[in-house]
Design a protein around this motif. Structure first.
Motif, short mmCIF file in Angstrom:
data_model
loop_
_atom_site.label_atom_id
_atom_site.label_comp_id
_atom_site.label_asym_id
_atom_site.label_seq_id
_atom_site.Cartn_x
_atom_site.Cartn_y
_atom_site.Cartn_z
N GLY A 166 -22.74 -32.12 -4.64
CA GLY A 166 -24.05 -31.88 -5.23
C GLY A 166 -25.14 -32.49 -4.39
N ALA A 167 -25.93 -33.37 -4.97
CA ALA A 167 -27.01 -34.05 -4.25
C ALA A 167 -26.66 -35.50 -3.92
CB ALA A 167 -28.30 -33.99 -5.07
N ARG A 168 -25.38 -35.84 -4.02
CA ARG A 168 -24.96 -37.24 -3.78
C ARG A 168 -23.99 -37.31 -2.62
NH1 ARG A 168 -23.45 -38.64 -10.00
NH2 ARG A 168 -25.17 -37.47 -10.92
N VAL A 169 -24.04 -38.45 -1.92
CA VAL A 169 -23.10 -38.70 -0.83
C VAL A 169 -22.57 -40.12 -0.96
CG1 VAL A 169 -24.16 -37.06 0.78
CG2 VAL A 169 -24.97 -39.44 0.72
N TRP A 170 -21.41 -40.35 -0.33
CA TRP A 170 -20.76 -41.65 -0.33
C TRP A 170 -20.48 -42.05 1.11
CZ3 TRP A 170 -20.40 -38.02 -4.00
CH2 TRP A 170 -20.47 -38.41 -5.33
N ASP A 171 -20.74 -43.32 1.43
CA ASP A 171 -20.47 -43.77 2.80
C ASP A 171 -19.12 -44.48 2.88
OD1 ASP A 171 -20.78 -46.47 2.02
OD2 ASP A 171 -22.82 -46.64 2.80
N VAL A 172 -18.75 -44.88 4.09
CA VAL A 172 -17.43 -45.46 4.34
C VAL A 172 -17.28 -46.84 3.74
CG1 VAL A 172 -16.98 -44.09 6.41
CG2 VAL A 172 -18.18 -46.29 6.61
N ASP A 173 -18.40 -47.45 3.31
CA ASP A 173 -18.33 -48.74 2.63
C ASP A 173 -18.30 -48.59 1.12
OD1 ASP A 173 -18.74 -50.91 4.85
OD2 ASP A 173 -20.18 -49.33 5.31
N GLY A 174 -18.26 -47.34 0.64
CA GLY A 174 -18.20 -47.09 -0.80
C GLY A 174 -19.54 -47.03 -1.48
N ASN A 175 -20.64 -47.09 -0.73
CA ASN A 175 -21.96 -46.98 -1.33
C ASN A 175 -22.25 -45.53 -1.70
OD1 ASN A 175 -22.67 -49.79 -0.81
ND2 ASN A 175 -22.86 -49.20 1.35
N GLU A 176 -22.85 -45.33 -2.85
CA GLU A 176 -23.20 -44.00 -3.34
C GLU A 176 -24.71 -43.84 -3.31
OE1 GLU A 176 -22.80 -41.35 -7.48
OE2 GLU A 176 -21.87 -43.33 -7.34
N TYR A 177 -25.15 -42.65 -2.90
CA TYR A 177 -26.58 -42.38 -2.78
C TYR A 177 -26.95 -41.02 -3.37
CZ TYR A 177 -25.77 -45.64 1.14
OH TYR A 177 -25.36 -46.68 1.93
N VAL A 178 -28.17 -40.94 -3.90
CA VAL A 178 -28.82 -39.64 -4.05
C VAL A 178 -29.36 -39.32 -2.66
CG1 VAL A 178 -30.69 -38.34 -5.11
CG2 VAL A 178 -29.45 -40.05 -6.44
N GLU A 179 -28.97 -38.16 -2.12
CA GLU A 179 -29.35 -37.84 -0.74
C GLU A 179 -30.48 -36.84 -0.69
OE1 GLU A 179 -27.68 -36.13 3.48
OE2 GLU A 179 -27.11 -35.20 1.60
N TYR A 180 -31.37 -37.08 0.28
CA TYR A 180 -32.45 -36.13 0.58
C TYR A 180 -32.37 -35.77 2.05
CZ TYR A 180 -34.23 -37.27 -4.01
OH TYR A 180 -34.35 -37.43 -5.37
N GLY A 181 -33.01 -34.67 2.40
CA GLY A 181 -32.84 -34.13 3.74
C GLY A 181 -31.79 -33.04 3.74
#
Length: 455
Positions: free
Chosen positions: A58-73
């Motif tokens: 959807g509009a969310r991404v997860w990084d390799v450290d386990g942080n979750e974000y609402v992503e823009y761009g």
């Protein structure tokens, strides 16, 4: 296409980026610049906060450290339906076992071309490729072949191609011959007189005029696009609209349909495949046929690409077209973007900082502007704002939305902006160095690695 599903919990602890930092350092050893796109580079983010991503939904991404974000761009504006959008992914899965690349055209190429031309009413023919630069450079080649001229006029807009004819006009022009650089000349968007001046200064030399019909921050002034069209027609110059960003964001039919001006050629990419690689050159039959077999003129070697017609990209494109026919992602992006901009600007104004931070632009292609205590655009203040958003689970160099951004995602982002403002205000009062960790972000297109050269 939005819902009220929950967004990531607004962080109160400091996120960690240890694994991201390790992988980013390794990328710099393996890949020039540490990324395959300069806009994705580590120098575009706070120095010690460069997330390396694992997956998205959807509009969310997860990084390799386990942080979750609402992503823009959203994939540099390439994703309008959301990451992992099921109808596109399912269509691609269904075609995988049928083969991807063949030594003759497929029925899919007919179907995809018909889908495309049903959307772009001013075009008679289309040719598919993988990268936007492939399409824009092919458009210039056609224009030069058709007119017998060598020069090209480009609007003062951010980016048209990775190829020499455009990169020679930027600060990153090393390796581009001077003879190539001088063949490209610039004019000011919304300034018809500046384009007329180029025709006057280079009579009979301009093969093509390139521009985006509209940008994030600028709509065409009344009569401007019509005037460009008239000048090109009068001088026998090919008019090219770059629809890489506007196509499928302003409209599925492109900005040319929104503003009612038809170019001779148009170039497309990004959101065509919702992240899958596919681009297109489209235009008038007499021009496009210079690369075909219905001409007695000298033939143009036009977009002869191995991977242009592979089945995955074209299948993704057809699924995107179907999604736009079934729903109205453009309206959803406009609605969510409008909501986001208004709410962010409200919390900034409430904090008394609206002279220094604001969210502006086309609702489907928003940017945030950051200024210092003197009201000047500031990379240092931008870095502080980016870092504070990252700490609160928002990732983005801008606020470019998708149709997958939910009301909860918007609310989370507004809360993150509100949470960033006390630190921003401290930087205004005490100076950016009082809060900035590391060096500021740097312009993407610059002549040297400084000010973010790797130490």
């Amino acid at each position: 296409m939005t819902s009220s599903s929950s967004s990531p919990t607004l962080r109160t602890d400091e996120p960690t980026f240890a694994e991201s930092a390790r992988l980013q350092a390794r990328l710099h050893d393996l890949v020039p610049g540490g990324a395959h796109t300069y806009a994705r580079g580590s120098d575009q983010y706070p120095e010690y906060m460069t997330p390396v991503l694992e997956h998205g939904r959807g509009a969310r991404v997860w990084d390799v450290d386990g942080n979750e974000y609402v992503e823009y761009g959203m994939g540099l504006r390439a994703v309008t339906l959301g990451h992992g959008y099921a109808p596109v992914s399912e269509a691609v899965r269904a075609v995988l076992d049928r083969g991807m690349s063949f030594s003759r055209p497929t029925r899919l190429e007919v179907d995809a071309a018909e889908d495309f031309l049903s959307l772009v009413s001013g075009a008679d023919m289309v040719k598919f490729a993988k990268n936007g630069s492939d399409a824009t450079t092919a458009a210039l080649k056609l224009a030069r072949a058709a007119t017998g001229r060598d020069m090209v006029a480009v609007a003062d807009q951010p980016f048209f191609s990775t190829d020499d004819w455009f990169m020679g006009t930027t600060p990153m022009s090393a390796g581009v011959p001077e003879t190539v650089r001088t063949a490209t000349v610039g004019f000011a968007y919304n300034d018809l007189a500046s384009l007329q001046a180029l025709f006057d200064a280079h009579p009979g030399r301009l093969a093509a005029v390139f521009l985006e019909a509209a940008t994030t921050l600028q709509d065409p002034a009344p009569g401007f696009l019509e005037g460009v069209r008239e000048l090109c027609t009068a001088h026998g110059t090919v008019l090219v609209f770059d629809e890489m960003i506007t196509g499928f964001r302003w409209s599925a039919h492109g900005a040319q349909a929104v503003y009612g001006v038809t170019p001779d050629l148009s170039t497309w990419g990004k959101a065509m495949g919702n992240g899958f690689p596919v681009s297109a050159l489209a235009g008038r039959r007499d021009l496009m046929e210079l690369g075909g077999l219905r001409t007695d003129a000298e033939r143009v070697f036009l977009l002869s690409t191995t991977h242009g017609p592979e089945t995955v990209g074209l299948t993704a494109f057809r699924a995107v077209v179907e999604a736009y026919r079934r729903d109205d992602p453009v309206a959803t992006m406009r609605r969510q973007g409008t909501k986001l901009a208004e709410a962010c600007n409200e919390v900034v104004a409430a904090a008394g900082l609206d002279e220094f931070v604001d969210v502006v632009g086309h609702p489907a292609c928003l940017v945030f502007r950051t200024r210092d205590a003197d009201g000047r655009a500031s990379q240092a203040m931008r870095t502080i704002f980016l870092a504070e958003l990252l700490r609160r689970g928002v990732l983005g160099q801008s606020f470019v939305v998708s149709a997958a951004h939910t009301d909860a995602d918007v609310e989370h982002t507004v809360a993150a902006v509100a949470g960033a403002l006390p630190t921003y205000e401290k930087a205004l009062t005490d100076g950016p160095e009082a809060v900035l960790e590391g060096r500021p972000v740097a312009p993407t297109l610059r002549a040297t690695s400084a000010p973010r050269r790797l130490r």
